[in-house]
Design a protein around this motif. Structure first.
Motif, PDB file in Angstrom:
ATOM      1  N   ALA A 233       0.831  -1.202   0.000  1.00  0.00           N
ATOM      2  CA  ALA A 233       0.000   0.000   0.000  1.00  0.00           C
ATOM      3  C   ALA A 233       0.867   1.253   0.000  1.00  0.00           C
ATOM      4  CB  ALA A 233      -0.924   0.003   1.209  1.00  0.00           C
ATOM      5  N   PHE A 234       0.369   2.281  -0.630  1.00  0.00           N
ATOM      6  CA  PHE A 234       1.125   3.521  -0.712  1.00  0.00           C
ATOM      7  C   PHE A 234       0.210   4.705  -1.008  1.00  0.00           C
ATOM      8  CE2 PHE A 234       2.927   6.520  -3.834  1.00  0.00           C
ATOM      9  CZ  PHE A 234       3.806   7.177  -2.989  1.00  0.00           C
ATOM     10  N   ASP A 235      -0.593   4.559  -2.057  1.00  0.00           N
ATOM     11  CA  ASP A 235      -1.318   5.694  -2.614  1.00  0.00           C
ATOM     12  C   ASP A 235      -2.180   6.450  -1.616  1.00  0.00           C
ATOM     13  OD1 ASP A 235      -0.342   5.443  -5.186  1.00  0.00           O
ATOM     14  OD2 ASP A 235      -1.746   3.835  -5.636  1.00  0.00           O
ATOM     15  N   GLN A 241      -1.903  11.709   3.824  1.00  0.00           N
ATOM     16  CA  GLN A 241      -0.991  12.079   4.903  1.00  0.00           C
ATOM     17  C   GLN A 241       0.406  12.439   4.411  1.00  0.00           C
ATOM     18  OE1 GLN A 241      -3.854  11.990   6.698  1.00  0.00           O
ATOM     19  NE2 GLN A 241      -2.726  11.401   8.529  1.00  0.00           N
ATOM     20  N   GLY A 242       0.621  12.386   3.105  1.00  0.00           N
ATOM     21  CA  GLY A 242       1.909  12.779   2.565  1.00  0.00           C
ATOM     22  C   GLY A 242       2.959  11.691   2.701  1.00  0.00           C
ATOM     23  N   ALA A 243       4.142  11.982   2.133  1.00  0.00           N
ATOM     24  CA  ALA A 243       5.202  10.977   2.080  1.00  0.00           C
ATOM     25  C   ALA A 243       5.826  10.728   3.454  1.00  0.00           C
ATOM     26  CB  ALA A 243       6.276  11.414   1.099  1.00  0.00           C
ATOM     27  N   LEU A 254       5.524   0.884   4.930  1.00  0.00           N
ATOM     28  CA  LEU A 254       6.695   0.562   4.103  1.00  0.00           C
ATOM     29  C   LEU A 254       6.653   1.293   2.763  1.00  0.00           C
ATOM     30  CD1 LEU A 254       6.923  -3.241   4.908  1.00  0.00           C
ATOM     31  CD2 LEU A 254       8.555  -1.478   5.588  1.00  0.00           C
ATOM     32  N   GLY A 255       5.470   1.379   2.169  1.00  0.00           N
ATOM     33  CA  GLY A 255       5.344   2.028   0.866  1.00  0.00           C
ATOM     34  C   GLY A 255       5.776   3.490   0.890  1.00  0.00           C
ATOM     35  N   THR A 256       5.353   4.231   1.911  1.00  0.00           N
ATOM     36  CA  THR A 256       5.727   5.650   1.975  1.00  0.00           C
ATOM     37  C   THR A 256       7.198   5.805   2.352  1.00  0.00           C
ATOM     38  OG1 THR A 256       4.680   5.620   4.153  1.00  0.00           O
ATOM     39  CG2 THR A 256       3.510   6.749   2.393  1.00  0.00           C
ATOM     40  N   PHE A 257       7.668   4.953   3.261  1.00  0.00           N
ATOM     41  CA  PHE A 257       9.080   4.975   3.650  1.00  0.00           C
ATOM     42  C   PHE A 257       9.954   4.724   2.415  1.00  0.00           C
ATOM     43  CE2 PHE A 257      12.540   2.373   5.984  1.00  0.00           C
ATOM     44  CZ  PHE A 257      13.354   3.481   6.106  1.00  0.00           C
ATOM     45  N   VAL A 281      13.187  -5.507   1.019  1.00  0.00           N
ATOM     46  CA  VAL A 281      12.633  -5.995   2.287  1.00  0.00           C
ATOM     47  C   VAL A 281      11.141  -6.266   2.128  1.00  0.00           C
ATOM     48  CG1 VAL A 281      12.159  -5.355   4.679  1.00  0.00           C
ATOM     49  CG2 VAL A 281      14.380  -4.845   3.668  1.00  0.00           C
ATOM     50  N   MET A 282      10.446  -5.335   1.474  1.00  0.00           N
ATOM     51  CA  MET A 282       9.011  -5.546   1.226  1.00  0.00           C
ATOM     52  C   MET A 282       8.815  -6.815   0.408  1.00  0.00           C
ATOM     53  SD  MET A 282       8.188  -1.585   0.181  1.00  0.00           S
ATOM     54  CE  MET A 282       6.462  -1.756  -0.216  1.00  0.00           C
TER      55      MET A 282
END
Lengths: 306, 423, 282
Positions: A233-235, A241-243, A254-257, A281-282
């Motif tokens: 998940a990322f979008d 909430q931003g990056a 993990l996606g935003t990191f 790692v993901m």
């Protein structure tokens, strides 16, 4: 006999070839190239071989390992909320929708699936508008129910932001388990159900005793799809909430990191090698999950041929 | 180089004549694409700035292609790596374009004649650390301050505060009256609190460049009183903000203000074009208050946007021709008219017709200018200084961290990677 | 028939079911309606009274006008449609074939191949963007819908194969063997016998794979951002600025972007029903 085996080989090969070709060229090849960079570091225009140094940095330098652990923890929480809320409700909705006597079935199904069709931009906008303390949608609705005191700026508080975000994601994605389970329930032949009814099963028993075992493979499938989707998940987090996974990294997953490390964020410059390392790692986390699914769960669960 | 000499002459005011002479040499107009994250300026560029340029430069056609701002850096990097980036590149300031330059993606512009039309202090944002090369021309500067609702001020009988004491009195009065939210600021998008809070008012406390260079040189620390004081000031702001400000994002604050529901909006000149379109009430602006009336004032006059050249462009001569033009008087005047508040950074002195923009730009001569503190050099390491300041501002306003704690932590994290070159 | 009995016994229960379904339906549709009806309100009204319906003083079609004037939206819709349907067709065709090969024939590599094909789900494809971009350029497909179609097909094959495999496993072996005895080839069995039986699953997969394609922003941005190949979602981004968002235009564009997915969904939804009735006929 020999020629039959050969014929079989060519049939299998011809069935698989187009999918494997496109997939390998446009998916595996680009990803392998990127994942190679985890063993390198960037020096100006050059890529310098660095062995496992990126992994050492990620796991053992507190600056990164803290973020990794935090994101990992948040990701598991995100996943558990989906497993606890999204999938059971999805199954329940599908079960009810598959009751033959239910009226307005198509209408209900379409409405339930509507959020799943929206882009995250819309979902993010909708929920920020609804949950915003300024515009009074949710505080107004709660107020009308005399529950105004319950209102909080949920998306802005460290203690509640991740749960809120998870529920937003559940709201959006619930259509996926619902539709899959629904399709599975529809595939159950009437003869089997009629046989059970003749044996005196009521609706409740019919579901738990007959239908549920038959759709177990699909339930396992929704679980693994949820797992994969959640750890990738990322979008939605990025859109609302931003990056940085605000507030204070409480929604950082993990996606935003990975995104902010890979591409950079505002004044922080991107580090594509370290970013790819996080992606690796993901990859391993999801690989473990999918392997368990393919080699253990799928073998254990009996797939009834209908 | 004869080319740049020619362009210098062109800048001196003979552009029309020269182009008239050289135009027949270029029969087919060359199309240049311009990468930028400024979608909101598209109209001004497409309808005013580019047509004006093309009129005098019929050999060149410019396509303004904005990318969604949060995706811009990632997209641009990928396009450079893949070799599909546009010819003209919109540059953010300092390290982002510096990295692109170091990787060979941005070409040098130091030989352009237009470079001479920019003050050295503005060029710094787009130069290598040793100043040996320049990779973008400065284009737009933005200034910080407070925008306020004049109608609300008149209604409540308030006047522009000059000192911190007056500022607090004004805030108290608005709050007591209750009709308006005193401060339109939220902490959900932490950068808003950092940029429009700390970096907005801070220079007044740390005396602009003196404090900024002090941190860079290691002669000042965030734990020094002049850096803690702005945090302490911000700690008082929470009570004047809208309830639920923790979940109030940047665009929420904008709406709150333009709907006329808030009295004061701590921000900057970049808001002017949008506010002109949205707000239907009188707006004014006041600069960051000072301790005592008559104190020297400091204003953030940030080097915000630059413009550069893709090193791999097929049309370097045309790109340079365009860049030269953006360093001249005509461009400055067009920018001032079309996008008030996005101030040209060149030595050109355009006239401003917008009252708010005029107010902001007047501070350039009244006060000493500086740029946002964490942008030059200090933004390089991790934990990222700007992100940390922003998060701490949110914590401080929300009451979960004290100014002293925040300052100590920031200094500690800065020390963890930054060693000042000279004491 | 047995259907009458539970219905009678459960009338209180079924009331509860309808209330619960209606409540959930409201929570699913209300936020969407909020976007739709706010898209025809003035900006002041959107934020001033977001809940209230558009009325005489607040109705405002400015967003739609901006969208109509600012950009070539009909063209964008066409592009999105080509890309979505193109990749959907390829994904389904190749996905069905691959899933059949992997489930019908137990050969030594089949589980490993299944794992191989799921790798695509484990790494965000965004990371491979630069390599994809170079590939697309080398193939001369820059700024063509073909580039997007190929990328999305590759992106959606893993989930398609994963889902269809589960459903193909449920198709009766006897049926296929009977067909084989009759002399039907494997392709004939797949397209003539297996696919009709798993139509609900195929329709479901179609819906799942179409949504991320329609809504994707990233790859159009990188591979097809020319005016002629822009997609709807990419086109809508021009209303999002660094500091200013044109809320009216954005809401209008987003509302418009929901419509085609809805239409496609309804089309596939018919397939779901068709699958159901055919299953009953069998």
């Amino acid at each position: 006999m020999h020629s039959q085996a050969r014929r079989k080989f060519w049939i299998i090969a011809s069935l698989l070839a187009p999918a494997l070709a496109i997939y390998t060229v446009f998916m595996i090849y680009p990803l392998v190239g990127t994942l190679q960079t985890t063993f390198y570091q960037t020096d100006g225009k050059l890529q310098v071989f660095a062995g496992l140094d990126n992994y050492r940095k990620l796991f053992f330098e507190p600056l990164f390992s803290h973020q990794l652990l935090n994101a990992l923890g948040n990701n598991f929480y995100f996943f558990f909320i989906h497993m606890l809320v999204q999938n059971p409700i999805g199954i329940a909705l599908a079960a009810v929708l598959s009751v033959p006597t239910l009226r307005f079935k198509g209408l209900f199904r379409s409405i339930f699936f509507l959020p799943t069709m929206l882009s995250v931009v819309v979902v993010g906008f909708i929920w920020q508008l609804i949950l915003s303390p300024l515009w009074g949608v949710s505080s107004g609705l709660l107020g009308a129910l005399h529950l105004g005191f319950l209102f909080k700026p949920w998306l802005g508080l460290e203690g509640t932001a991740l749960t809120t975000l998870s529920l937003m994601s559940v709201w959006q994605n619930i259509g996926i388990p619902m539709m899959l389970i629904y399709a599975a329930l529809l595939s159950i032949p009437d003869e089997i159900l009629d046989a059970a009814r003749i044996d005196g099963a009521n609706g409740w028993e019919l579901f738990w005793g007959t239908k549920l075992p038959l759709i177990m493979p699909t339930i396992a499938l929704t679980a693994i799809l949820t797992f994969i989707g959640n750890f990738n998940a990322f979008d939605l987090v990025f859109a609302t909430q931003g990056a940085l996974g605000l507030p204070n990294f409480s929604t950082d997953i993990l996606g935003t990191f990975m995104f902010r490390t890979f591409f950079g964020n505002n004044l922080q410059q991107g580090d594509l090698n370290l970013g790819a390392t996080i992606a690796m790692v993901m990859f391993f986390i999801i690989l473990v999950g999918v392997s368990i699914y393919l080699f253990v769960v799928q073998r254990r669960i009996t797939s009834y041929q209908l | 180089m004869t080319f740049s000499v020619t362009r210098l002459t062109a800048l001196a005011g003979t552009a029309l004549v020269l182009v008239g002479v050289s135009a027949p040499a270029f029969a087919e107009p060359v199309t240049l694409t311009m990468e930028t994250w400024r979608s909101e300026d598209a109209k001004a560029w497409n309808e005013v700035i580019i047509p004006a340029f093309e009129k005098t430069h019929p050999n060149i056609h410019i396509e303004y292609t904005p990318t969604e701002p949060t995706q811009y850096d990632a997209t641009l990097l990928v396009k450079f790596q893949g070799g599909t980036a546009g010819d003209i590149i919109g540059c953010r300031a300092f390290d982002n374009p510096l990295n692109l330059y170091n990787q060979g993606y941005l070409g040098s512009v130091k030989d352009l004649g237009a470079v001479a039309n920019f003050p050295a202090a503005k060029l710094v944002a787009w130069q290598t650390d040793d100043g040996s090369d320049t990779f973008c021309l400065p284009m737009v500067g933005t200034m910080h301050g407070f925008i306020y609702n004049k109608d609300a001020f008149t209604e409540l009988g308030l006047s522009e505060p000059k000192t911190w004491e007056e500022f607090h009195t004004v805030l108290d009065k608005i709050k007591t009256d209750g009709r308006y939210t005193a401060l339109a600021l939220g902490t959900k998008d932490t950068w808003a609190g950092g940029t429009m809070g700390y970096l907005n008012i801070g220079p007044q406390f740390w005396h602009g460049e003196e404090g900024r260079l002090g941190i860079i040189n290691g002669t000042a620390k965030f734990t020094d009183p002049q850096f803690v004081a702005p945090f302490a000031e911000l700690a008082r702001w929470g009570q004047y903000m809208a309830p639920g400000f923790e979940a109030q994002g940047y665009s929420d604050s904008q709406q709150l203000f333009t709907l006329g529901r808030a009295a004061i909006y701590p921000s900057g000149s970049w808001e002017i074009p949008g506010f002109r379109a949205d707000g239907d009430f009188e707006m004014g602006a006041f600069k960051v208050p000072v301790e005592k009336d008559g104190d020297k004032c400091y204003v953030t006059d940030h080097t915000d946007l630059g413009i550069g050249m893709n090193a791999a462009t097929k049309h370097p001569a045309e790109v340079k021709e365009f860049l030269e033009w953006t360093g001249g008087d005509e461009f400055a005047q067009l920018l001032a008219d079309a996008l008030p508040g996005l101030f040209p950074l060149s030595n050109s002195k355009p006239t401003f017709s917008d009252a708010l923009a005029t107010t902001f730009i007047s501070w350039r001569s009244e006060c000493e200018g500086t740029i946002r503190l964490p942008y030059q050099i200090l933004g390089r390491g991790q934990p990222n200084l700007d992100a940390e300041i922003s998060q701490d501002v949110a914590n401080i306003i929300g009451g979960t961290q004290t100014p002293e704690d925040a300052a100590a932590q920031i200094q500690k994290d800065l020390d963890s990677w930054y060693k000042p070159a000279a004491k | 028939m047995s259907a009458a009995k539970p219905r009678k016994r459960a009338s209180g229960w079924s009331l509860f079911i309808y209330v619960a379904l209606a409540a959930y339906a409201a929570s699913a549709i209300f936020p969407v309606l909020l976007v739709v009806y706010n898209s025809i309100k003035s900006k002041k009204a959107i934020f001033g009274q977001p809940l209230s319906l558009p009325g005489p003083g607040t109705i405002d079609f400015r967003g739609y006008e901006t969208v109509w004037e600012a950009a070539n939206f009909p063209r964008y819709f066409l592009n999105s449609g080509i890309v979505t349907l193109g990749s959907l067709g390829l994904t389904l065709l190749f996905g069905v074939m691959a899933a059949y090969a992997l489930t019908e024939f137990r050969f030594r590599m089949s589980r490993w191949l299944s794992l191989y094909i799921t790798i695509g789900l484990m790494v965000p494809i965004r990371l491979g963007t630069v390599a994809i971009l170079k590939l697309v350029m080398a193939l001369g497909l820059m700024n063509t819908p073909t580039a997007l179609i190929l990328v999305y097909t590759a992106m959606n094959l893993p989930v398609t194969v994963l889902i269809l495999s589960v459903f193909m496993n449920t198709v009766s072996q006897d049926l296929k063997n009977a067909a084989r005895v009759d002399g039907a080839g494997e392709y004939r069995i797949l397209f003539g016998h297996v696919i009709p039986l798993i139509r609900p699953a195929i329709a479901t997969v179609a819906v799942f794979t179409m949504i991320p394609v329609w809504n994707d922003l990233w790859f159009p941005l990188i591979l097809a951002n020319s005016e002629a190949t822009k997609t709807v979602i990419l086109g809508a981004q021009q209303f999002v600025g660094q500091y200013f968002k044109d809320w009216n235009a954005m809401l209008a564009a987003l509302t418009l972007s929901i419509v085609p997915t809805l239409i496609l969904y309804l089309l596939f939804s018919r397939q779901l029903i068709a699958g159901l009735t055919r299953g009953a006929v069998k």
